[in-house]
Design an enzyme around this catalytic site. Sequence first.
Site, PDB file in Angstrom:
ATOM      1  N   GLY A 276       0.799  -1.222   0.000  1.00  0.00           N
ATOM      2  CA  GLY A 276       0.000   0.000   0.000  1.00  0.00           C
ATOM      3  C   GLY A 276       0.834   1.275   0.000  1.00  0.00           C
ATOM      4  O   GLY A 276       1.842   1.407  -0.701  1.00  0.00           O
TER       5      GLY A 276
ATOM      6  N   ALA B 127       2.586   2.141   9.550  1.00  0.00           N
ATOM      7  CA  ALA B 127       1.788   0.924   9.789  1.00  0.00           C
ATOM      8  C   ALA B 127       0.457   1.296  10.432  1.00  0.00           C
ATOM      9  O   ALA B 127       0.411   2.095  11.365  1.00  0.00           O
ATOM     10  CB  ALA B 127       2.545  -0.036  10.699  1.00  0.00           C
TER      11      ALA B 127
ATOM     12  N   THR C 264      -7.420  -1.096  10.374  1.00  0.00           N
ATOM     13  CA  THR C 264      -8.791  -0.712  10.735  1.00  0.00           C
ATOM     14  C   THR C 264      -9.495  -1.944  11.302  1.00  0.00           C
ATOM     15  O   THR C 264      -9.213  -3.076  10.889  1.00  0.00           O
ATOM     16  CB  THR C 264      -9.594  -0.231   9.505  1.00  0.00           C
ATOM     17  OG1 THR C 264      -9.468  -1.209   8.473  1.00  0.00           O
ATOM     18  CG2 THR C 264      -9.112   1.102   8.993  1.00  0.00           C
TER      19      THR C 264
ATOM     20  N   ALA D   4     -17.986   7.971  11.354  1.00  0.00           N
ATOM     21  CA  ALA D   4     -18.886   6.965  11.949  1.00  0.00           C
ATOM     22  C   ALA D   4     -18.364   5.565  11.626  1.00  0.00           C
ATOM     23  O   ALA D   4     -17.897   5.318  10.512  1.00  0.00           O
ATOM     24  CB  ALA D   4     -20.291   7.135  11.388  1.00  0.00           C
TER      25      ALA D   4
ATOM     26  N   TYR E 174     -10.401   3.971  15.189  1.00  0.00           N
ATOM     27  CA  TYR E 174      -9.444   4.471  14.186  1.00  0.00           C
ATOM     28  C   TYR E 174      -9.318   5.998  14.274  1.00  0.00           C
ATOM     29  O   TYR E 174      -8.211   6.540  14.262  1.00  0.00           O
ATOM     30  CB  TYR E 174      -9.934   4.044  12.803  1.00  0.00           C
ATOM     31  CG  TYR E 174      -8.999   4.368  11.661  1.00  0.00           C
ATOM     32  CD1 TYR E 174      -7.900   3.547  11.382  1.00  0.00           C
ATOM     33  CD2 TYR E 174      -9.217   5.470  10.843  1.00  0.00           C
ATOM     34  CE1 TYR E 174      -7.053   3.840  10.320  1.00  0.00           C
ATOM     35  CE2 TYR E 174      -8.375   5.763   9.785  1.00  0.00           C
ATOM     36  CZ  TYR E 174      -7.297   4.942   9.521  1.00  0.00           C
ATOM     37  OH  TYR E 174      -6.460   5.237   8.468  1.00  0.00           O
TER      38      TYR E 174
ATOM     39  N   PRO F 217      -3.687  11.462   4.857  1.00  0.00           N
ATOM     40  CA  PRO F 217      -4.242  11.113   3.554  1.00  0.00           C
ATOM     41  C   PRO F 217      -5.762  11.025   3.634  1.00  0.00           C
ATOM     42  O   PRO F 217      -6.328  10.685   4.682  1.00  0.00           O
ATOM     43  CB  PRO F 217      -3.650   9.728   3.263  1.00  0.00           C
ATOM     44  CG  PRO F 217      -2.563   9.512   4.269  1.00  0.00           C
ATOM     45  CD  PRO F 217      -2.944  10.346   5.461  1.00  0.00           C
ATOM     46  N   GLY F 218      -6.400  11.330   2.509  1.00  0.00           N
ATOM     47  CA  GLY F 218      -7.815  11.003   2.353  1.00  0.00           C
ATOM     48  C   GLY F 218      -7.899   9.571   1.862  1.00  0.00           C
ATOM     49  O   GLY F 218      -7.037   8.749   2.198  1.00  0.00           O
ATOM     50  N   TYR F 219      -8.890   9.288   1.042  1.00  0.00           N
ATOM     51  CA  TYR F 219      -9.047   7.898   0.568  1.00  0.00           C
ATOM     52  C   TYR F 219      -8.040   7.609  -0.545  1.00  0.00           C
ATOM     53  O   TYR F 219      -8.065   8.240  -1.598  1.00  0.00           O
ATOM     54  CB  TYR F 219     -10.475   7.660   0.096  1.00  0.00           C
ATOM     55  CG  TYR F 219     -11.434   7.575   1.260  1.00  0.00           C
ATOM     56  CD1 TYR F 219     -11.652   6.364   1.915  1.00  0.00           C
ATOM     57  CD2 TYR F 219     -12.088   8.710   1.734  1.00  0.00           C
ATOM     58  CE1 TYR F 219     -12.506   6.280   3.005  1.00  0.00           C
ATOM     59  CE2 TYR F 219     -12.951   8.642   2.825  1.00  0.00           C
ATOM     60  CZ  TYR F 219     -13.155   7.419   3.451  1.00  0.00           C
ATOM     61  OH  TYR F 219     -13.993   7.348   4.540  1.00  0.00           O
ATOM     62  N   ILE F 220      -7.156   6.651  -0.275  1.00  0.00           N
ATOM     63  CA  ILE F 220      -6.084   6.304  -1.207  1.00  0.00           C
ATOM     64  C   ILE F 220      -6.322   4.871  -1.702  1.00  0.00           C
ATOM     65  O   ILE F 220      -6.737   4.006  -0.922  1.00  0.00           O
ATOM     66  CB  ILE F 220      -4.708   6.373  -0.490  1.00  0.00           C
ATOM     67  CG1 ILE F 220      -4.497   7.730   0.217  1.00  0.00           C
ATOM     68  CG2 ILE F 220      -3.568   6.079  -1.467  1.00  0.00           C
ATOM     69  CD1 ILE F 220      -4.434   8.955  -0.658  1.00  0.00           C
TER      70      ILE F 220
HETATM   71  P1  NDP Z   1      -2.377  -1.542   3.923  1.00  0.00           P
HETATM   72  O1  NDP Z   1      -3.375  -2.355   4.664  1.00  0.00           O
HETATM   73  O2  NDP Z   1      -2.375  -1.573   2.431  1.00  0.00           O
HETATM   74  O3  NDP Z   1      -0.888  -1.918   4.442  1.00  0.00           O
HETATM   75  C1  NDP Z   1      -0.636  -1.888   5.794  1.00  0.00           C
HETATM   76  C2  NDP Z   1       0.817  -2.169   6.071  1.00  0.00           C
HETATM   77  O4  NDP Z   1       1.003  -2.040   7.488  1.00  0.00           O
HETATM   78  C3  NDP Z   1       1.231  -3.578   5.705  1.00  0.00           C
HETATM   79  O5  NDP Z   1       2.582  -3.568   5.261  1.00  0.00           O
HETATM   80  C4  NDP Z   1       1.118  -4.314   7.035  1.00  0.00           C
HETATM   81  O6  NDP Z   1       1.980  -5.444   7.156  1.00  0.00           O
HETATM   82  C5  NDP Z   1       1.572  -3.238   7.990  1.00  0.00           C
HETATM   83  N1  NDP Z   1       1.143  -3.464   9.368  1.00  0.00           N
HETATM   84  C6  NDP Z   1      -0.115  -3.619   9.858  1.00  0.00           C
HETATM   85  N2  NDP Z   1      -0.073  -3.825  11.186  1.00  0.00           N
HETATM   86  C7  NDP Z   1       1.242  -3.809  11.538  1.00  0.00           C
HETATM   87  C8  NDP Z   1       1.941  -3.991  12.751  1.00  0.00           C
HETATM   88  N3  NDP Z   1       1.312  -4.247  13.907  1.00  0.00           N
HETATM   89  N4  NDP Z   1       3.300  -3.928  12.735  1.00  0.00           N
HETATM   90  C9  NDP Z   1       3.976  -3.673  11.584  1.00  0.00           C
HETATM   91  N5  NDP Z   1       3.365  -3.503  10.408  1.00  0.00           N
HETATM   92  C10 NDP Z   1       2.018  -3.575  10.378  1.00  0.00           C
HETATM   93  O7  NDP Z   1      -2.548  -0.054   4.476  1.00  0.00           O
HETATM   94  P2  NDP Z   1      -2.518   1.337   3.710  1.00  0.00           P
HETATM   95  O8  NDP Z   1      -1.328   1.418   2.838  1.00  0.00           O
HETATM   96  O9  NDP Z   1      -3.843   1.603   3.125  1.00  0.00           O
HETATM   97  O10 NDP Z   1      -2.353   2.356   4.950  1.00  0.00           O
HETATM   98  C11 NDP Z   1      -1.084   2.790   5.379  1.00  0.00           C
HETATM   99  C12 NDP Z   1      -1.275   3.887   6.429  1.00  0.00           C
HETATM  100  O11 NDP Z   1      -2.011   4.964   5.857  1.00  0.00           O
HETATM  101  C13 NDP Z   1      -2.085   3.415   7.647  1.00  0.00           C
HETATM  102  O12 NDP Z   1      -1.589   4.030   8.811  1.00  0.00           O
HETATM  103  C14 NDP Z   1      -3.475   3.942   7.350  1.00  0.00           C
HETATM  104  O13 NDP Z   1      -4.225   4.140   8.527  1.00  0.00           O
HETATM  105  C15 NDP Z   1      -3.137   5.257   6.660  1.00  0.00           C
HETATM  106  N6  NDP Z   1      -4.198   5.758   5.807  1.00  0.00           N
HETATM  107  C16 NDP Z   1      -4.639   5.046   4.737  1.00  0.00           C
HETATM  108  C17 NDP Z   1      -5.618   5.554   3.931  1.00  0.00           C
HETATM  109  C18 NDP Z   1      -6.100   4.848   2.732  1.00  0.00           C
HETATM  110  O14 NDP Z   1      -7.017   5.382   2.093  1.00  0.00           O
HETATM  111  N7  NDP Z   1      -5.548   3.724   2.338  1.00  0.00           N
HETATM  112  C19 NDP Z   1      -6.263   6.832   4.230  1.00  0.00           C
HETATM  113  C20 NDP Z   1      -5.716   7.507   5.381  1.00  0.00           C
HETATM  114  C21 NDP Z   1      -4.729   6.976   6.135  1.00  0.00           C
HETATM  115  P3  NDP Z   1       1.541  -6.899   6.530  1.00  0.00           P
HETATM  116  O15 NDP Z   1       1.750  -6.750   5.044  1.00  0.00           O
HETATM  117  O16 NDP Z   1       2.479  -7.845   7.161  1.00  0.00           O
HETATM  118  O17 NDP Z   1       0.105  -7.108   6.901  1.00  0.00           O
END
Ligand code: NDP
Length: 241
Positions: free
Chosen positions: A13, A83, A86, A142, A147, A177-180
Amino acid sequence: MARVAIVTGGTRGIGAAISKELKAAGFEVAANYAGNDEAAAKFSEETGIKTYKWSVADYDACVNGIKLVEDDLGPVDVLVNNAGITRDAMFHRMRPDQWNDVINTNLNGMFNMTHPVYPGMRERKWGRIINISSVNGQKGQAGQTNYSASKAGDIGFTRALAQECARVGVTVNAICPGYIATEMVRAIDEKVLNERIIPQIPVGRLGEPEEVARCVLFLASEDAGFITGATISANGGQFFS
Ligand code: NDP
């Protein structure tokens, strides 16, 4: 010498895009992940970036993991706390484990990672801490009391620590970030995404992980030395704070 960066959740991601962007800019990058070995192996094979498995929710695992990275690459100059998870539920149905898992990863994880790298940054009088929060930490959402609370906490942490370390050359900033378009968002029902979420975004589309990664690269650079305690929104105009 190349600066060393750790990106938590750096194999998938937004984190994967950040790891790649930093590597392309000349940083030595360590990408941490929690459990998805297959995704991490594929990421490492494609990018040549070394991956490290530990949970940011576990303080001792962070201390040991950071030590391994420092033995391999050298002292950590840039920490990207990305990291995040949700566990959505309306509050009246939210279980304590859903609350605790999200707080332990998204908020306590920020403490667990920053606390061990911070003394070295202070000593060397240079550091960049970049925290990935969320638009839902700014405005609340909501179904996401856990989170939203964790991500609002990330912003408070950023502002407080920025004040403590401004004089020692360490900056601390947050990106919301917003929705990515990542798996986290693609997991949302497509009808909900198309009919309820995308219409709320004035630019009319989801963001790309690279659009967040480029903000991180800027904050990690020398050029961003006067920016600290800031919250940068990357949300397509969905919310102004
Ligand atoms: P993904 O679910 O695509 O990827 C999450 C990553 O975090 C994975 O590499 C996962 O590892 C790792 N991870 C999860 N839990 C842990 C942990 N306990 N220790 C170490 N690594 C961990 O997430 P996104 O890329 O979508 O999100 C990345 C960040 O951006 C997050 O903080 C999210 O809240 C924030 N965000 C995302 C948005 C979106 O629209 N996508 C919007 C706003 C914020 P593994 O591959 O091993 O599971």
